[in-house]
Design an enzyme around this catalytic site. Structure first.
Site, PDB file in Angstrom:
ATOM      1  CE  LYS A 260      -0.343  -0.352   5.044  1.00  0.00           C
ATOM      2  NZ  LYS A 260      -1.212  -0.765   6.168  1.00  0.00           N
TER       3      LYS A 260
ATOM      4  NE  ARG B 280      -6.518   1.064  11.949  1.00  0.00           N
ATOM      5  CZ  ARG B 280      -5.344   0.804  11.399  1.00  0.00           C
ATOM      6  NH1 ARG B 280      -4.414   1.761  11.304  1.00  0.00           N
ATOM      7  NH2 ARG B 280      -5.056  -0.404  10.938  1.00  0.00           N
TER       8      ARG B 280
ATOM      9  CE1 TYR C 134      12.960  31.927   4.307  1.00  0.00           C
ATOM     10  CE2 TYR C 134      13.115  29.560   4.037  1.00  0.00           C
ATOM     11  CZ  TYR C 134      12.952  30.830   3.492  1.00  0.00           C
ATOM     12  OH  TYR C 134      12.778  30.972   2.150  1.00  0.00           O
TER      13      TYR C 134
ATOM     14  CG  MET D 130       9.487  24.014  -0.880  1.00  0.00           C
ATOM     15  SD  MET D 130       8.626  25.136  -1.988  1.00  0.00           S
ATOM     16  CE  MET D 130       7.519  25.963  -0.873  1.00  0.00           C
TER      17      MET D 130
HETATM   18  C1  LIG Z   1      -0.454  -1.769   6.833  1.00  0.00           C
HETATM   19  C2  LIG Z   1      -1.023  -3.034   7.363  1.00  0.00           C
HETATM   20  C3  LIG Z   1      -0.206  -4.138   7.574  1.00  0.00           C
HETATM   21  C4  LIG Z   1       1.299  -4.081   7.457  1.00  0.00           C
HETATM   22  O1  LIG Z   1       1.788  -3.529   8.655  1.00  0.00           O
HETATM   23  P1  LIG Z   1       3.369  -3.381   8.911  1.00  0.00           P
HETATM   24  O2  LIG Z   1       3.449  -2.825  10.292  1.00  0.00           O
HETATM   25  O3  LIG Z   1       3.836  -2.404   7.894  1.00  0.00           O
HETATM   26  O4  LIG Z   1       3.952  -4.717   8.751  1.00  0.00           O
HETATM   27  C5  LIG Z   1      -0.807  -5.322   7.954  1.00  0.00           C
HETATM   28  N1  LIG Z   1      -2.143  -5.419   8.141  1.00  0.00           N
HETATM   29  C6  LIG Z   1      -2.958  -4.347   7.970  1.00  0.00           C
HETATM   30  C7  LIG Z   1      -4.411  -4.506   8.197  1.00  0.00           C
HETATM   31  C8  LIG Z   1      -2.428  -3.127   7.596  1.00  0.00           C
HETATM   32  O5  LIG Z   1      -3.237  -2.070   7.456  1.00  0.00           O
END
Ligand SMILES: *Cc1c(COP(=O)(O)O)cnc(C)c1O
Length: 365
Positions: free
Chosen positions: A35, A131, A260, A308
């Protein structure tokens, strides 16, 4: 010559880190989580390279999965957030995606949206993170409803996610494991279904969490997995090295300031190097004075606010530094987690935040 502010992506290291997941959890199939543009490494490049080596892919949202299909990736792909609309559900079905279902509203969507072929679903239990996930009270009915639906593949995968696996001292993962195991043990309909619990940190530290499927993400990219140090730190290899270049060097008198709002003031006569990277490239603007940058085999401290397009470092103690020198912001010699500590964030945030302005250079070896 092209801009030397580049992210070097070692695809071979991602593969080797993935193979460690297989070694550490030899009885599981491991889903490579890619992802967020493969944690900033480049979704399509990483997927294309890993495809022959992995059991399946996982992404957060359907757009990421459809981009993979459009690029010709044929491997199974799990969409961790599932879908919320009938149209998306139809596209997911046509693209042969697997969906993680985390809320009763998604169960209802599936029941009322007829599909032409059975869809593969993962059903997520909220075992305590609060969550995503269906509550333990509603979970058994969700299973029964889905198993009774003609267009749901009856081989559901039962899953949950840990909130504190990265803290080796926490007992929360054990509690979540109990919630998950007890619920499944109490349901006859669950007995033959596959299961999935572990992210990277759980995979590396909680063998009881290993199941039919694990979901390693961050470990593929080689960042340390725990708040504490751990044996896995040495085995994992950072797959992204974020480099930049010195484009100016100057001598300051004691009392002169840098950047800055004059945040940093020289306490001695100092030599300052200016580097061609800033927050628009994904270097964290919150980075404090003292944030390490690797240059000429040593660590030099950041001085003054991140701009930046530029940062400054104090190289008084590394007198060889000159214009054109390469500097590493994080990667092979300096963990993104270490830099993140100086910017009140975590390594995940840094590597996913490297902006599109930064060219990715792919190494396969
Ligand atoms: C992102 C995610 C993972 C991977 O987690 P890591 O800590 O990067 O290994 C696994 N399961 C779910 C549901 C996630 O959202």
């Amino acid at each position: 010559m092209s801009r030397q502010t580049q992210a070097i992506i070692h695809l071979d290291k991602i593969k080797q880190n993935y193979q460690l997941a297989n070694q550490w959890a030899p009885r599981s199939k491991n889903i490579a989580i890619i992802k967020a543009d493969a944690y900033g490494h480049g979704l399509l490049k990483v997927a294309d390279y890993l495809q022959p080596h992995v059991a399946a892919f996982g992404v957060a949202i359907i757009d990421e999965a459809l981009a993979l299909r459009q690029a010709g990736i044929s491997k199974n792909i799990l969409v961790l957030q599932g879908v919320n609309e009938a149209e998306e559900l139809q596209s997911a079905s046509e693209a042969n995606l697997w969906l993680s279902i985390h809320h009763p509203s998604q169960v209802e969507l599936i029941l009322r949206t007829e599909l032409k072929k059975p869809i593969k679903l993962w059903l997520k239990l909220d075992s305590g993170m609060h969550r995503l996930g269906i509550s333990p009270q509603q979970y058994p009915k969700a299973i029964d409803d889905l198993l009774a639906c003609a267009w749901v593949d009856p081989a559901l995968v039962l899953s949950t996610h840990f909130s504190c696996a990265g803290d080796l001292r926490s007992s929360i993962s054990a509690q979540q494991l109990d919630v998950f195991n007890q619920l499944i043990a109490s349901q006859v309909s669950c007995q033959n279904l596959e299961r999935s619990l572990a992210n990277s940190a759980a995979l590396a530290s909680i063998p009881e969490s290993h199941a039919d499927w694990n979901r390693p993400g961050i470990m593929l990219y080689g960042l340390p997995l725990f708040e504490q140090s751990h044996a896995s730190d040495k085995a994992l290899q950072a797959s992204m090295t974020f480099n930049t270049q010195v484009i100016a060097v100057r001598q300051l008198k004691k009392g002169e300031c840098v950047g800055y709002s004059r945040r940093w003031q020289a306490q001695r006569e100092s030599r300052i190097a200016t580097l061609a990277v800033g927050y628009a490239d994904g270097y964290p603007r919150q980075a404090k004075d003292g944030t390490p940058v690797y240059i000429r085999g040593k660590l030099a401290p950041l001085v003054g606010h991140v701009s930046m397009d530029l940062i400054s470092i104090d190289v008084t103690d590394i007198p060889q530094v000159q214009i054109g020198d390469k500097a590493e912001l994080w990667g092979e010699h300096l963990s993104a987690n270490r830099v993140a500590e100086y910017a009140d964030t975590i390594g995940y945030d840094l590597i996913t935040g490297v902006s599109q302005r930064v060219k990715r250079i792919y190494i396969k070896e």
